[in-house]
Design an enzyme around this catalytic site. Structure first.
Site, PDB file in Angstrom:
ATOM      1  N   LYS A   1       0.831  -1.207   0.000  1.00 35.73           N
ATOM      2  CA  LYS A   1       0.000   0.000   0.000  1.00 35.73           C
ATOM      3  C   LYS A   1       0.873   1.268   0.000  1.00 35.73           C
ATOM      4  CE  LYS A   1      -3.241  -2.796  -0.313  1.00 35.73           C
ATOM      5  NZ  LYS A   1      -4.110  -3.472   0.614  1.00 35.73           N
TER       6      LYS A   1
HETATM    7  C1  LIG Z   1      -5.138  -4.609   0.849  1.00 38.32           C
HETATM    8  C2  LIG Z   1      -6.617  -4.455   0.810  1.00 38.32           C
HETATM    9  C3  LIG Z   1      -7.420  -4.812   1.906  1.00 38.32           C
HETATM   10  C4  LIG Z   1      -6.888  -5.543   3.095  1.00 38.32           C
HETATM   11  O1  LIG Z   1      -5.838  -4.919   3.727  1.00 38.32           O
HETATM   12  P1  LIG Z   1      -4.958  -5.759   4.805  1.00 38.32           P
HETATM   13  O2  LIG Z   1      -4.293  -4.691   5.607  1.00 38.32           O
HETATM   14  O3  LIG Z   1      -4.000  -6.572   4.008  1.00 38.32           O
HETATM   15  O4  LIG Z   1      -5.887  -6.586   5.595  1.00 38.32           O
HETATM   16  C5  LIG Z   1      -8.777  -4.556   1.842  1.00 38.32           C
HETATM   17  N1  LIG Z   1      -9.331  -3.995   0.753  1.00 38.32           N
HETATM   18  C6  LIG Z   1      -8.597  -3.648  -0.326  1.00 38.32           C
HETATM   19  C7  LIG Z   1      -9.279  -2.999  -1.485  1.00 38.32           C
HETATM   20  C8  LIG Z   1      -7.223  -3.892  -0.341  1.00 38.32           C
HETATM   21  O5  LIG Z   1      -6.502  -3.580  -1.418  1.00 38.32           O
END
Ligand SMILES: *Cc1c(COP(=O)(O)O)cnc(C)c1O
Length: 374
Positions: free
Chosen positions: A182
């Protein structure tokens, strides 16, 4: 030539040293760095109440619990996202109701949401796909008219803004992810931004074993809470990342502007919708003109790989996974999500890239398309 992955976190030496200090400090679990990160995030989000936790998936699940959403309830969500988005709705016992997304925006089509609302609908869970905010005026107008909660899956949108206002600085409950892919990371981790102090009290119980203490320090357990608290080691990574976030996102925008320039002369790929300065560009994912090529997407990705270029797929349509087919969804239900699921490729984009890397990716894409045209 060196391998260019489709994404890579940027960790500076000061952050790494900071983590080493935490490791040496003897305090590894939730402590001063978690407090510092929550305070910094709150400052970044205009003073909202912010809580961190071990993942955005956990955050979305607990947010649903805080809203009292469970068996018999329905939550409206896009048919194209990461599996976490609808999975958490099922995990609390509620029903995910899919709505198609826009081919360019990749965001939930708000014009189709109204038709999906039933007396059982309790919330909308939109995704700001690739950091492009959904139309927040239309979203909250719809939610208010139908008295629905909004839980924003802003996993891609830390640092994004709608008409100059940061995502997470307003609205209902907003969930961020700090997974390494992210826009900023705590290795694994996430955060929720709240509008209501009363709900934060509920959240705090659910985050850690339902434990509360009275004025004398006596412990009580009042709900069956979970275990979602972030470690201080992870939080220290976030403390180092947050001050760099706006710079990271500015670099992403610069790289994407170059992608648009490089692809301008070759309209073969369908490029994603381009937001304003408030678009954090979590990823850059065009659609391939597969109907006009002799190769499959898999072969395209293989050809990129042979040229030292990483490609991701974000994401297959959710309703075609076996779990959601077993809920009654089928091929043809959401044509845009299905098309994106078939044709999308996520090209390399991360802050440490150079403009020359963008050119290298563009040349490779164009060459592969040119040499495999039907
Ligand atoms: C990465 C992601 C999540 C989950 O995030 P985590 O921190 O890995 O649990 C949820 N929704 C979207 C759209 C994502 O890209």
């Amino acid at each position: 030539m060196n391998y260019l992955p489709f994404t890579k976190p940027t960790l500076d030496e000061a952050t790494i040293q900071g983590v080493v200090e935490v490791l040496r400090s003897g305090w590894l679990a939730t402590g001063p760095n978690v407090q510092a990160l929550e305070k910094a995030l709150s400052g970044y989000l205009g003073g909202r109440i912010v809580r961190t936790l071990t993942s955005a998936t956990g955050g979305l699940e607990v947010a649903l619990q805080v809203c009292g959403i469970g068996p018999g309830d329905e939550v409206i969500t896009p048919a194209m996202s990461f599996a976490a988005t609808p999975n958490v709705i099922l995990r609390v016992g509620a029903k995910p109701v899919f709505v198609d997304v826009g081919t360019n925006s990749r965001n939930i089509d708000l014009n189709q949401v109204e038709a999906a609302i039933t007396p059982r609908t309790k919330a909308i869970m939109p995704v700001h796909f690739a950091g492009l905010p959904v139309d927040m005026d239309a979203l909250y107008d719809l939610a208010q008219r139908h008295k629905l909660r909004v839980i924003e899956d802003a996993a891609h949108a830390i640092g994004s803004a709608w008409q100059g206002k940061k995502i997470g600085s307003f609205g209902d409950i907003v969930s961020f992810s700090f997974h390494p892919n992210k826009n900023m990371t705590t290795i694994e981790g996430g955060a929720l931004s709240f509008a209501e102090a009363d709900e934060v009290k509920k959240f705090d119980l659910l985050r850690f074993q339902g434990i509360s203490r009275d004025a004398e320090g006596n412990m009580d357990v009042s709900v069956a809470g979970g275990k979602y608290n972030l470690s201080d080691v992870a939080a220290r990574v976030g403390v180092g990342q947050l001050p760099q976030l706006d710079g990271f996102n500015a670099k992403r925008r610069e790289l994407v502007a170059h992608y648009f320039k490089c692809f301008a002369t070759d309209p073969a790929c369908l490029l994603p919708a381009r937001g304003d300065e408030g678009h954090s560009w979590h990823m850059f994912a065009p659609l391939l003109p597969l109907d006009h090529l002799n190769i499959s997407r898999k072969q395209f990705i293989e050809a990129m790989h042979q040229r030292g270029l990483g490609v991701g797929i974000h994401y297959p349509a959710l309703h075609l996974f076996s779990l959601y087919r077993s809920q009654g969804y089928k091929e043809g239900d959401f044509p845009n999500a299905e098309r994106i699921g078939r044709e999308t490729v996520t090209l390399p984009l991360f802050p440490a890239m150079e403009l020359a890397d963008v050119e290298r990716v563009c040349s490779a894409v164009k060459e592969i398309i040119e040499t495999t045209k039907k």
